[in-house]
Design a protein around this motif. Structure first.
Motif, PDB file in Angstrom:
ATOM      1  N   LEU A  20       0.772  -1.337   0.049  1.00  0.00           N
ATOM      2  CA  LEU A  20      -0.157  -0.108  -0.062  1.00  0.00           C
ATOM      3  C   LEU A  20       0.733   1.272  -0.047  1.00  0.00           C
ATOM      4  O   LEU A  20       0.598   2.147  -1.034  1.00  0.00           O
ATOM      5  CB  LEU A  20      -0.928  -0.148   1.220  1.00  0.00           C
ATOM      6  N   PRO A  21       1.637   1.429   0.825  1.00  0.00           N
ATOM      7  CA  PRO A  21       2.616   2.745   0.953  1.00  0.00           C
ATOM      8  C   PRO A  21       3.348   2.920  -0.398  1.00  0.00           C
ATOM      9  O   PRO A  21       3.425   4.098  -0.917  1.00  0.00           O
ATOM     10  CB  PRO A  21       3.508   2.674   2.019  1.00  0.00           C
ATOM     11  N   GLY A  22       3.681   1.649  -1.086  1.00  0.00           N
ATOM     12  CA  GLY A  22       4.505   2.051  -2.270  1.00  0.00           C
ATOM     13  C   GLY A  22       3.558   2.370  -3.660  1.00  0.00           C
ATOM     14  O   GLY A  22       4.246   2.877  -4.415  1.00  0.00           O
ATOM     15  N   LEU A  23       2.363   2.153  -3.404  1.00  0.00           N
ATOM     16  CA  LEU A  23       1.321   2.512  -4.543  1.00  0.00           C
ATOM     17  C   LEU A  23       1.152   4.226  -4.454  1.00  0.00           C
ATOM     18  O   LEU A  23       0.421   4.543  -5.439  1.00  0.00           O
ATOM     19  CB  LEU A  23       0.398   1.489  -4.483  1.00  0.00           C
ATOM     20  N   LEU A  24       1.083   4.722  -3.303  1.00  0.00           N
ATOM     21  CA  LEU A  24       0.526   6.027  -3.477  1.00  0.00           C
ATOM     22  C   LEU A  24       1.588   6.988  -4.142  1.00  0.00           C
ATOM     23  O   LEU A  24       2.703   6.635  -4.256  1.00  0.00           O
ATOM     24  CB  LEU A  24       0.632   6.458  -2.019  1.00  0.00           C
ATOM     25  N   PRO A  25       0.734   8.127  -4.658  1.00  0.00           N
ATOM     26  CA  PRO A  25       1.495   8.929  -5.537  1.00  0.00           C
ATOM     27  C   PRO A  25       2.754   9.796  -4.541  1.00  0.00           C
ATOM     28  O   PRO A  25       2.232   9.975  -3.265  1.00  0.00           O
ATOM     29  CB  PRO A  25       0.639   9.800  -5.831  1.00  0.00           C
ATOM     30  N   GLY A  26       3.683   9.997  -4.838  1.00  0.00           N
ATOM     31  CA  GLY A  26       4.704  10.633  -4.000  1.00  0.00           C
ATOM     32  C   GLY A  26       5.283   9.577  -3.196  1.00  0.00           C
ATOM     33  O   GLY A  26       5.829  10.049  -1.885  1.00  0.00           O
ATOM     34  N   ALA A  27       5.253   8.270  -3.290  1.00  0.00           N
ATOM     35  CA  ALA A  27       6.062   7.461  -2.399  1.00  0.00           C
ATOM     36  C   ALA A  27       7.438   7.780  -2.153  1.00  0.00           C
ATOM     37  O   ALA A  27       8.342   8.072  -3.284  1.00  0.00           O
ATOM     38  CB  ALA A  27       5.513   6.010  -2.839  1.00  0.00           C
ATOM     39  N   SER A  28       8.119   7.442  -0.848  1.00  0.00           N
ATOM     40  CA  SER A  28       9.554   7.646  -0.764  1.00  0.00           C
ATOM     41  C   SER A  28      10.232   6.209  -1.246  1.00  0.00           C
ATOM     42  O   SER A  28       9.675   5.396  -1.709  1.00  0.00           O
ATOM     43  CB  SER A  28       9.689   7.709   0.686  1.00  0.00           C
ATOM     44  N   GLN A  29      11.543   6.568  -1.602  1.00  0.00           N
ATOM     45  CA  GLN A  29      12.430   5.455  -2.044  1.00  0.00           C
ATOM     46  C   GLN A  29      12.215   4.290  -1.214  1.00  0.00           C
ATOM     47  O   GLN A  29      12.120   3.252  -1.652  1.00  0.00           O
ATOM     48  CB  GLN A  29      13.687   5.799  -2.194  1.00  0.00           C
ATOM     49  N   LEU A  30      11.992   4.387  -0.105  1.00  0.00           N
ATOM     50  CA  LEU A  30      11.898   3.029   1.246  1.00  0.00           C
ATOM     51  C   LEU A  30      10.686   2.450   0.513  1.00  0.00           C
ATOM     52  O   LEU A  30      10.597   1.289   0.561  1.00  0.00           O
ATOM     53  CB  LEU A  30      12.083   3.599   2.522  1.00  0.00           C
ATOM     54  N   ALA A  31       9.522   3.121   0.764  1.00  0.00           N
ATOM     55  CA  ALA A  31       8.250   2.334   0.288  1.00  0.00           C
ATOM     56  C   ALA A  31       8.310   1.798  -1.286  1.00  0.00           C
ATOM     57  O   ALA A  31       7.691   0.862  -1.357  1.00  0.00           O
ATOM     58  CB  ALA A  31       7.190   3.547   0.419  1.00  0.00           C
ATOM     59  N   THR A  32       9.053   2.453  -2.125  1.00  0.00           N
ATOM     60  CA  THR A  32       9.260   1.770  -3.395  1.00  0.00           C
ATOM     61  C   THR A  32      10.057   0.652  -3.277  1.00  0.00           C
ATOM     62  O   THR A  32       9.664  -0.462  -4.129  1.00  0.00           O
ATOM     63  CB  THR A  32       9.801   2.769  -4.369  1.00  0.00           C
ATOM     64  N   LEU A  33      11.017   0.594  -2.425  1.00  0.00           N
ATOM     65  CA  LEU A  33      11.890  -0.518  -2.370  1.00  0.00           C
ATOM     66  C   LEU A  33      11.045  -1.802  -1.677  1.00  0.00           C
ATOM     67  O   LEU A  33      11.699  -2.719  -1.699  1.00  0.00           O
ATOM     68  CB  LEU A  33      13.109  -0.307  -1.590  1.00  0.00           C
ATOM     69  N   ALA A  34      10.308  -1.429  -0.813  1.00  0.00           N
ATOM     70  CA  ALA A  34       9.223  -2.439  -0.308  1.00  0.00           C
ATOM     71  C   ALA A  34       8.633  -3.246  -1.237  1.00  0.00           C
ATOM     72  O   ALA A  34       7.974  -4.272  -0.440  1.00  0.00           O
ATOM     73  CB  ALA A  34       8.756  -1.702   1.022  1.00  0.00           C
TER      74      ALA A  34
END
Length: 58
Positions: A20-34
């Protein structure tokens, strides 16, 4: 419910929550790596649930 299916269900929930956090617009790099571990947990959880019963896997 069998132990294998319970573990699979828990892994599926954890994997979904990590997505869920990685799919939000403006997600941080950590959220994308998760997203990678989330995909692995979700896939393995689905496999465990699908193969928890005897016979052909779902």
């Amino acid at each position: 419910m069998k132990r294998k299916a319970m573990i699979g269900a828990v892994l599926m929930v954890v994997g979904t929550v990590l997505f869920l956090p990685g799919l939000l617009p403006g997600a941080s790099q950590l959220a994308t790596l998760a997203l990678l571990p989330a995909a692995v947990l979700l896939t393995y959880g689905t496999y465990l649930v699908g193969t928890s019963e005897k016979g052909r896997a779902v």
